[in-house]
Design an enzyme around this catalytic site. Sequence first.
Site, PDB file in Angstrom:
ATOM      1  N   TYR A  91       0.824  -1.212   0.000  1.00 33.67           N
ATOM      2  CA  TYR A  91       0.000   0.000   0.000  1.00 33.67           C
ATOM      3  C   TYR A  91       0.860   1.265   0.000  1.00 33.67           C
ATOM      4  CZ  TYR A  91      -1.837   3.687   3.116  1.00 33.67           C
ATOM      5  OH  TYR A  91      -2.114   4.878   3.739  1.00 33.67           O
ATOM      6  N   GLY A 119       2.840   1.611  -3.256  1.00 36.69           N
ATOM      7  CA  GLY A 119       1.947   1.980  -4.348  1.00 36.69           C
ATOM      8  C   GLY A 119       1.521   3.429  -4.275  1.00 36.69           C
ATOM      9  N   CYS A 120       1.252   3.917  -3.069  1.00 35.63           N
ATOM     10  CA  CYS A 120       0.874   5.325  -2.914  1.00 35.63           C
ATOM     11  C   CYS A 120       2.037   6.244  -3.285  1.00 35.63           C
ATOM     12  CB  CYS A 120       0.424   5.592  -1.487  1.00 35.63           C
ATOM     13  SG  CYS A 120      -1.212   4.951  -1.104  1.00 35.63           S
ATOM     14  N   ARG A 121       3.245   5.861  -2.894  1.00 29.52           N
ATOM     15  CA  ARG A 121       4.404   6.672  -3.288  1.00 29.52           C
ATOM     16  C   ARG A 121       4.480   6.782  -4.801  1.00 29.52           C
ATOM     17  NH1 ARG A 121      10.820   5.027  -2.588  1.00 29.52           N
ATOM     18  NH2 ARG A 121      11.637   6.820  -3.761  1.00 29.52           N
ATOM     19  N   PHE A 127       1.826   9.288  -6.079  1.00 27.78           N
ATOM     20  CA  PHE A 127       2.191  10.700  -5.939  1.00 27.78           C
ATOM     21  C   PHE A 127       3.285  11.082  -6.935  1.00 27.78           C
ATOM     22  CE2 PHE A 127       0.213  10.197  -1.709  1.00 27.78           C
ATOM     23  CZ  PHE A 127      -0.626  11.308  -1.735  1.00 27.78           C
TER      24      PHE A 127
END
Length: 420
Positions: free
Chosen positions: A381, A384-386, A389
């Site tokens: 998670y 993936g978020c990095r 962005f």
Amino acid sequence: MTLAKVFERVTHGADVPVEFAAYDGSRAGRHGSDIRVEIRSPYAISYLVRSPGLLGLARAYVSGHIEVRGDMYTTLSTLSQTLEKISVGDRLRVLAGVLDDPLLRAAAATRLDPPSVEAPKGGKLRRHSKRRDAKAIHHHYDVSNRFYEWVLGPSMAYTCAVYPELDSSLEEAQFTKHELVARKLGLEPGMRLLDVGCGWGGMVMHAAREHRVKALGVTLSKQQAEWAQKAIAEQGLSDLAEVRYMDYRDVVESGFDAVSSIGLTEHIGQANVPGYFAFLNGKLRPGGRMLNHCITRPDNLQPSIRPDGFINRYVFPDGELEGPGYLVTEMNDNGFEIRHEENIREHYAMTLRDWCRNLDEHWDEAVSEVGPEIARVWRVYMAGCRLGFDRNMIQLHQVLGVKLPESNDAGMPLRSAWGM
């Protein structure tokens, strides 16, 4: 067909910097690569066939049927570039190859339950009702305070930091974020601050400690509230700072000089955004300021919620992201004069980089504390978020508004006074 052959079909035999290994002994990709993807069981195929795309991959990884050796962010970045090039024809040819193998065909036909850490469905509760929101927050935040201490570091701030320099530490960046919010709000000794969705009380304690402000924070996580109240007492701030376990909609006090919302808007739902801003406006005295800090989509062209997506199922149940334009409009139309807005998405990518590093450094402890499935959810998670962005798939916006008094004097400096 060996699983290595499947991998080669997917990549068209390209020299992808990933080593692929499977339980059947087959190998493919670049031998000795820093990234190694291991298929541990044929049942990984069941997840991939029944939930194509990221959700199937995530389920196979979370359940342990797929293992990733090496940096998760680099893995996702590398594989996503490869997978984006796969055509529908490629997928059909791969599926045909799987069906030709009796073992893989049997595995694909086996219906596996989702990993147990997947969030429960909301049932008959209305989305974003107080009870359903409390359940969603409990799923994500009441995991383990010790686990969060390892991931977030001493600041216990689970929101985007602001890095004053490229080589600044995570703690320096979180202090800078809190101070940036304080300066935008114009906090001064004796003022009253309401911090909604306060988490472990980082902003509340910063306002009290650094600006001698009387600060009230509210959170729907019981574990967060208990941790925050203990930290407040240990820092000798009990005369100024308080964190309550409660829904922000149940706050009865009003006349605050400032309101901060750092990472709450993502949880409230698009339909509730107008009422949310109107409610918080009603908590302010005339001339008071509000700072809204939240993750957004880049635009309003896509749905605000993806019910079947990995993050909604595993991380933030019922989470919704709006575009910045929508949020600014609703904030403006519900009583606030907009005075400043900025997008700091690059800072969130850096924040996630540091959280990922912290988790890797405490991996064995984290697995022991929360179990392998939850630890794996967090590993994929955050990486993936990095990536999201970095690639401008998601953003982080801060919007500053003022509740104008009858005189229309906003009480703002001629130019920004925060200089950060």
